[in-house]
Write a protein that holds these residues in place. Structure first.
Motif, PDB file in Angstrom:
ATOM      1  N   LEU A  90      40.028  40.510  29.124  1.00 35.27           N
ATOM      2  CA  LEU A  90      40.473  41.255  30.311  1.00 35.27           C
ATOM      3  C   LEU A  90      41.453  42.363  29.931  1.00 35.27           C
ATOM      4  CD1 LEU A  90      41.350  38.538  32.956  1.00 35.27           C
ATOM      5  CD2 LEU A  90      39.577  40.268  33.132  1.00 35.27           C
ATOM      6  N   ILE A 105      40.550  45.980  30.987  1.00 35.34           N
ATOM      7  CA  ILE A 105      41.217  46.554  32.159  1.00 35.34           C
ATOM      8  C   ILE A 105      42.453  47.366  31.791  1.00 35.34           C
ATOM      9  CG2 ILE A 105      42.307  46.039  34.370  1.00 35.34           C
ATOM     10  CD1 ILE A 105      40.287  43.774  34.677  1.00 35.34           C
ATOM     11  N   LEU A 107      48.103  43.582  32.653  1.00 32.57           N
ATOM     12  CA  LEU A 107      46.907  43.475  31.825  1.00 32.57           C
ATOM     13  C   LEU A 107      46.926  44.518  30.711  1.00 32.57           C
ATOM     14  CD1 LEU A 107      44.230  42.668  34.551  1.00 32.57           C
ATOM     15  CD2 LEU A 107      45.319  41.108  32.944  1.00 32.57           C
ATOM     16  N   LYS A 117      39.201  48.056  40.047  1.00 32.53           N
ATOM     17  CA  LYS A 117      38.989  47.123  38.929  1.00 32.53           C
ATOM     18  C   LYS A 117      39.565  45.747  39.240  1.00 32.53           C
ATOM     19  CE  LYS A 117      38.699  50.635  35.413  1.00 32.53           C
ATOM     20  NZ  LYS A 117      39.380  51.352  34.371  1.00 32.53           N
ATOM     21  N   PHE A 118      40.242  45.644  40.377  1.00 32.61           N
ATOM     22  CA  PHE A 118      40.789  44.361  40.805  1.00 32.61           C
ATOM     23  C   PHE A 118      39.667  43.587  41.489  1.00 32.61           C
ATOM     24  CE2 PHE A 118      42.565  42.038  44.517  1.00 32.61           C
ATOM     25  CZ  PHE A 118      43.148  41.011  43.815  1.00 32.61           C
ATOM     26  N   ASP A 129      36.991  38.368  39.373  1.00 32.20           N
ATOM     27  CA  ASP A 129      36.697  38.062  37.969  1.00 32.20           C
ATOM     28  C   ASP A 129      37.940  38.025  37.080  1.00 32.20           C
ATOM     29  OD1 ASP A 129      34.125  38.114  38.855  1.00 32.20           O
ATOM     30  OD2 ASP A 129      33.680  40.094  38.021  1.00 32.20           O
ATOM     31  N   ILE A 130      39.017  38.707  37.496  1.00 35.21           N
ATOM     32  CA  ILE A 130      40.191  38.702  36.619  1.00 35.21           C
ATOM     33  C   ILE A 130      40.957  37.374  36.703  1.00 35.21           C
ATOM     34  CG2 ILE A 130      40.440  41.214  36.772  1.00 35.21           C
ATOM     35  CD1 ILE A 130      43.029  40.803  38.343  1.00 35.21           C
TER      36      ILE A 130
END
Length: 123
Positions: A28, A32, A56, A111-112, A115-116
């Motif tokens: 990640l 990211i 991140l 991108k949030f 999945d993170i």
């Protein structure tokens, strides 16, 4: 940290700490590379909020405002944050309904995704 918080989200964020040190977490960070600040309120956005930073870039999670300017700041109610983080609510729908407020870069915000976050452990 989780013990003193009235937020259900605190437990998920505690798991996030461990997740960041795992191989999946390291992926990640590579993928990211952004700093997210979450302002999470028990009942109403902006009232009695607890602030968490998911970095991140460095792979860290901390409580309290980010020292500097996060790429994106999200504001949520506790239940809505959990719904988005666990994939029960689509982030775009949350935003359109006013369940999630965004300050900062919209491209970073996109991108949030759920999945993170680590998947809740099933025992």
């Amino acid at each position: 940290m989780a013990g003193s918080s009235p937020l259900k989200s605190a437990a998920l964020l505690e798991q996030m700490k461990l997740h960041l040190s795992s191989d999946a977490g390291k992926e990640l960070i590579k993928k990211i590379g952004l700093v997210y600040q979450f302002n999470i309120s028990p009942k109403k956005i902006g009232i009695d909020e607890e602030i968490y930073v998911v970095d991140l870039k460095k792979g860290e999670l901390s409580k309290g405002p980010y020292d500097g300017k996060p790429d994106v700041t999200f504001s949520f109610k506790d239940t809505d944050f959990l719904a988005v983080a666990t994939g029960k609510m689509n982030p775009q729908i949350a935003f359109m309904r006013g369940a999630m407020k965004i300050k900062g870069s919209l491209s970073a915000a996109q991108k949030f995704t759920p999945d993170i976050f680590p998947k809740p452990s099933k025992l």
